[in-house]
Design a protein around this motif. Structure first.
Motif, mmCIF file in Angstrom:
data_model
loop_
_atom_site.group_PDB
_atom_site.id
_atom_site.type_symbol
_atom_site.label_atom_id
_atom_site.label_comp_id
_atom_site.label_asym_id
_atom_site.label_seq_id
_atom_site.Cartn_x
_atom_site.Cartn_y
_atom_site.Cartn_z
ATOM 1 N N ILE A 358 19.419 -41.396 14.338
ATOM 2 C CA ILE A 358 19.117 -40.842 13.015
ATOM 3 C C ILE A 358 18.326 -39.541 13.141
ATOM 4 C CG2 ILE A 358 17.737 -41.251 10.933
ATOM 5 C CD1 ILE A 358 18.653 -44.222 11.196
ATOM 6 N N ALA A 359 17.411 -39.474 14.098
ATOM 7 C CA ALA A 359 16.668 -38.232 14.319
ATOM 8 C C ALA A 359 17.617 -37.083 14.630
ATOM 9 C CB ALA A 359 15.665 -38.414 15.449
ATOM 10 N N ALA A 360 18.607 -37.343 15.482
ATOM 11 C CA ALA A 360 19.599 -36.303 15.796
ATOM 12 C C ALA A 360 20.474 -35.987 14.589
ATOM 13 C CB ALA A 360 20.456 -36.745 16.978
ATOM 14 N N SER A 361 20.947 -37.021 13.920
ATOM 15 C CA SER A 361 21.879 -36.825 12.808
ATOM 16 C C SER A 361 21.225 -36.144 11.617
ATOM 17 C CB SER A 361 22.455 -38.184 12.377
ATOM 18 O OG SER A 361 23.166 -38.792 13.437
ATOM 19 N N SER A 362 19.926 -36.381 11.408
ATOM 20 C CA SER A 362 19.258 -35.765 10.261
ATOM 21 C C SER A 362 19.136 -34.254 10.412
ATOM 22 C CB SER A 362 17.868 -36.380 10.076
ATOM 23 O OG SER A 362 17.009 -36.046 11.150
ATOM 24 N N LEU A 363 19.280 -33.742 11.634
ATOM 25 C CA LEU A 363 19.248 -32.305 11.871
ATOM 26 C C LEU A 363 20.598 -31.644 11.612
ATOM 27 C CD1 LEU A 363 17.231 -32.454 15.204
ATOM 28 C CD2 LEU A 363 16.382 -31.529 13.047
ATOM 29 N N MET A 364 21.671 -32.434 11.567
ATOM 30 C CA MET A 364 23.008 -31.877 11.469
ATOM 31 C C MET A 364 23.334 -31.212 10.128
ATOM 32 S SD MET A 364 24.502 -32.054 14.381
ATOM 33 C CE MET A 364 22.868 -31.658 15.039
ATOM 34 N N PRO A 365 22.870 -31.712 8.973
ATOM 35 C CA PRO A 365 23.212 -31.014 7.723
ATOM 36 C C PRO A 365 22.787 -29.556 7.719
ATOM 37 C CG PRO A 365 22.384 -33.196 7.219
ATOM 38 C CD PRO A 365 22.198 -32.991 8.691
ATOM 39 N N GLY A 366 21.557 -29.266 8.159
ATOM 40 C CA GLY A 366 21.106 -27.881 8.209
ATOM 41 C C GLY A 366 21.910 -27.053 9.198
ATOM 42 N N VAL A 367 22.254 -27.663 10.336
ATOM 43 C CA VAL A 367 23.079 -26.973 11.332
ATOM 44 C C VAL A 367 24.438 -26.609 10.747
ATOM 45 C CG1 VAL A 367 24.316 -27.305 13.519
ATOM 46 C CG2 VAL A 367 21.918 -27.996 13.323
ATOM 47 N N LEU A 368 25.074 -27.559 10.070
ATOM 48 C CA LEU A 368 26.401 -27.320 9.507
ATOM 49 C C LEU A 368 26.353 -26.343 8.338
ATOM 50 C CD1 LEU A 368 27.828 -30.962 9.590
ATOM 51 C CD2 LEU A 368 28.196 -29.116 11.231
ATOM 52 N N GLN A 369 25.309 -26.407 7.523
ATOM 53 C CA GLN A 369 25.182 -25.455 6.410
ATOM 54 C C GLN A 369 25.050 -24.031 6.931
ATOM 55 O OE1 GLN A 369 21.802 -27.179 4.487
ATOM 56 N NE2 GLN A 369 23.001 -28.718 3.387
ATOM 57 N N ASN A 370 24.376 -23.841 8.063
ATOM 58 C CA ASN A 370 24.212 -22.504 8.628
ATOM 59 C C ASN A 370 25.503 -21.949 9.207
ATOM 60 O OD1 ASN A 370 21.564 -21.948 7.985
ATOM 61 N ND2 ASN A 370 20.727 -22.728 9.907
ATOM 62 N N LEU A 371 26.279 -22.801 9.881
ATOM 63 C CA LEU A 371 27.475 -22.276 10.534
ATOM 64 C C LEU A 371 28.672 -22.175 9.593
ATOM 65 C CD1 LEU A 371 29.795 -24.643 11.313
ATOM 66 C CD2 LEU A 371 28.019 -25.308 12.925
ATOM 67 N N GLY A 436 24.826 -22.942 23.141
ATOM 68 C CA GLY A 436 25.426 -21.640 23.455
ATOM 69 C C GLY A 436 26.514 -21.232 22.470
ATOM 70 N N PRO A 437 27.568 -22.056 22.290
ATOM 71 C CA PRO A 437 28.599 -21.695 21.303
ATOM 72 C C PRO A 437 28.059 -21.579 19.887
ATOM 73 C CG PRO A 437 29.389 -23.415 22.778
ATOM 74 C CD PRO A 437 27.944 -23.244 23.078
ATOM 75 N N TYR A 438 27.075 -22.424 19.537
ATOM 76 C CA TYR A 438 26.507 -22.375 18.189
ATOM 77 C C TYR A 438 25.817 -21.035 17.945
ATOM 78 C CZ TYR A 438 23.605 -23.713 14.175
ATOM 79 O OH TYR A 438 22.997 -23.769 12.950
ATOM 80 N N ALA A 439 25.058 -20.543 18.922
ATOM 81 C CA ALA A 439 24.406 -19.236 18.796
ATOM 82 C C ALA A 439 25.441 -18.133 18.630
ATOM 83 C CB ALA A 439 23.520 -18.970 20.010
ATOM 84 N N SER A 440 26.550 -18.209 19.356
ATOM 85 C CA SER A 440 27.599 -17.199 19.230
ATOM 86 C C SER A 440 28.211 -17.201 17.838
ATOM 87 C CB SER A 440 28.692 -17.453 20.282
ATOM 88 O OG SER A 440 28.165 -17.345 21.593
ATOM 89 N N THR A 441 28.383 -18.389 17.262
ATOM 90 C CA THR A 441 28.932 -18.476 15.911
ATOM 91 C C THR A 441 27.978 -17.859 14.899
ATOM 92 O OG1 THR A 441 30.254 -20.441 16.397
ATOM 93 C CG2 THR A 441 29.662 -20.075 14.103
ATOM 94 N N LEU A 442 26.694 -18.138 15.024
ATOM 95 C CA LEU A 442 25.727 -17.562 14.091
ATOM 96 C C LEU A 442 25.708 -16.040 14.192
ATOM 97 C CD1 LEU A 442 22.638 -19.957 14.252
ATOM 98 C CD2 LEU A 442 24.544 -19.964 12.656
ATOM 99 N N ARG A 443 25.789 -15.512 15.408
ATOM 100 C CA ARG A 443 25.799 -14.059 15.565
ATOM 101 C C ARG A 443 27.051 -13.443 14.936
ATOM 102 N NH1 ARG A 443 24.080 -15.511 20.977
ATOM 103 N NH2 ARG A 443 21.860 -15.063 21.231
ATOM 104 N N ALA A 444 28.148 -14.181 14.983
ATOM 105 C CA ALA A 444 29.408 -13.639 14.462
ATOM 106 C C ALA A 444 29.460 -13.646 12.946
ATOM 107 C CB ALA A 444 30.585 -14.437 15.029
ATOM 108 N N ILE A 445 28.984 -14.729 12.309
ATOM 109 C CA ILE A 445 29.164 -14.826 10.853
ATOM 110 C C ILE A 445 27.927 -14.425 10.074
ATOM 111 C CG2 ILE A 445 30.918 -16.615 11.106
ATOM 112 C CD1 ILE A 445 28.873 -18.663 10.186
#
Length: 454
Positions: A358-371, A436-445
């Motif tokens: 749950i600790a890991a999963s609760s961080l995912m909404p913000g991650v997905l909203q950003n990407l 790594g891939p997540y950072a690249s996506t944020l830089r792109a969009i």
């Protein structure tokens, strides 16, 4: 002039307070609606032993009912629901989903065959298919960026807490119904307890339908919640976006899928596995497991922001890196399940594993909203519903099949471990590769999000 400016400022302040109040009201409606959906979903697990007793279903049939019926059709409907929500209004689609799963829940209670129950389960699945993408897409519409993480944690923790409470209340309801038949009118006294339970949890459906329609339609700008110059340059269609950022999507959603397989295996099958292994009443499992889920939820939702406070290195990448740490620890308690000597030990294992997950999963909404670009938000978040639905299909079927091959009262506990432990390891590996891939996506969009870290 100063008086006019002061009055204008006071008016803007009152307007901001009113908008904030409506936003929190909207979050409350989203939370209550999700709790309602979780109660329905948990009840389908709790009544599994009763379905075997009254209708003679096999473990494989229960796996098909809980897996294929819920998962395949939820997966098929999830992306179209996200597409419709992006175009025709997220609030309207959510209200129609509530109406659909409420009606299907009521119809479930009147079925006598596997085919009828399977069809009703499909109706529940289609109604709930848009829940995750629509809710997580609505939160950035309701809240400015500075409040979004707080809203995400409150919603995620509250919804999971409701899942535990729903299981505990569902178990208590089944216990009460089993001994309260004499209190009902004659035409209800002969009806199975599981049928009465499904009727009762369908009754609030119209209330939630109306509550959703009263939600505000917020439109906050900035950050991940509104179009920017970078968004205008981003691909306007989902397929080009997914093709350009497939590594990010594969790592994050692959990890979410594997984690969901492991978590679903316990939630779905413990109500059947523990009575077999330890000779306890199924309704008692609902209360004990529900309590474990509540403890895991509180601990997990507190661990996530605590980890972010301790790190404070990179505000945009810390959530992914913190999630990788939590996921890497989840296989440890899962490996202890075959050695549990009592139901209490199983509850303790479920609580520790659940808190980390749950600790890991609760961080995912913000991650997905950003990407997710705002114009694609519901569709990107629809992938969350799709991977969770696929996990719901894979896990019950796999455990139902494997448990049939293992003799003895503890066979299902072994089957749960055989499925969940490799899934947790795979989830940890994928999340470890995600930053790594997540950072690249944020830089792109959205290049502005990472300006400070370049």
């Amino acid at each position: 002039m100063e008086i006019q400016i002061s009055r204008a400022a006071q008016g803007e302040a009152r307007e901001a307070r009113g908008a904030a109040a409506w936003a929190w009201y909207g979050l409350g409606v989203l939370l209550m609606t999700t709790l309602f959906a979780f109660v329905v979903r948990q009840m389908l697990s709790l009544i599994a032993p009763a379905l075997q007793t009254s209708l003679g279903f096999t473990d494989l049939q229960l796996g098909m009912l809980q897996g294929l019926g819920m998962a395949v059709f939820a997966s098929v409907a999830s992306y179209p629901m996200g597409w419709l929500a992006d175009r025709f209004g997220r609030r309207l689609l959510l209200a129609l989903g509530v109406a659909c799963w409420s009606l299907a829940t009521a119809l479930f209670a009147f079925q006598d065959s596997f085919g009828g129950l399977f069809a009703a389960t499909i109706g529940i699945a289609i109604g709930e298919a848009g829940l995750a993408p629509i809710v997580f897409a609505l939160i950035p519409d309701l809240f400015p960026e500075r409040q979004r993480n707080t809203a995400n944690f409150i919603f995620y923790g509250g919804s999971l807490l409701g899942a535990g409470l729903g299981m505990a209340l569902g178990g208590a309801m089944l216990q009460w119904l089993a001994g309260a038949h004499d209190m009902f009118p004659g035409w209800l006294a002969g009806i199975d307890s599981w049928r009465l339970a499904m009727m009762l949890i369908a009754l609030p459906g119209p209330i939630f339908f109306l509550l959703v329609l009263t939600m505000p339609l917020g439109h906050h700008g900035g950050g991940a919640g509104s179009p920017t110059a970078a968004d205008d340059a981003a691909p306007r269609d989902f397929i080009p976006y997914a093709t350009a950022h497939w590594r990010t999507l594969a790592c994050i959603f692959g990890s979410i899928f594997a984690m969901a397989v492991a978590m679903t295996s316990g939630l779905m099958w413990f109500p059947l596995a523990l009575p077999r292994a330890f000779g306890i009443d199924p309704a008692t499992v609902g209360v004990g497991l529900g309590t474990a889920i509540v403890i895991a939820t509180v601990a997990g939702v507190l661990l996530a922001p605590l980890m972010l406070r301790l790190r404070r290195r990179d505000a945009d990448l810390d959530p992914v890196r913190a999630a990788a740490i939590f996921v890497a620890l989840t296989p440890l308690p899962a490996a202890l399940l075959p050695f549990a000597a009592s139901a209490f030990q199983v509850y303790a294992i479920a609580a520790v594993q659940g808190a980390l997950g749950i600790a890991a999963s609760s961080l995912m909404p913000g991650v997905l909203q950003n990407l997710a670009p705002p114009h694609l938000r519901s569709r990107v978040l629809a992938l969350l519903g799709i991977v969770n639905a696929l996990a719901l299909a894979v896990s019950p079927l796999a455990i139902g099949w494997i448990s049939g091959l293992i003799a003895g009262p503890r066979g299902m506990l072994y089957a749960i471990t055989i499925v969940s432990l490799p899934a947790l390891v795979a989830s940890a590996i994928l999340m470890a590769f995600a930053p790594g891939p997540y950072a690249s996506t944020l830089r792109a969009i959205r290049p502005a999000l990472l300006e400070d870290s370049l």
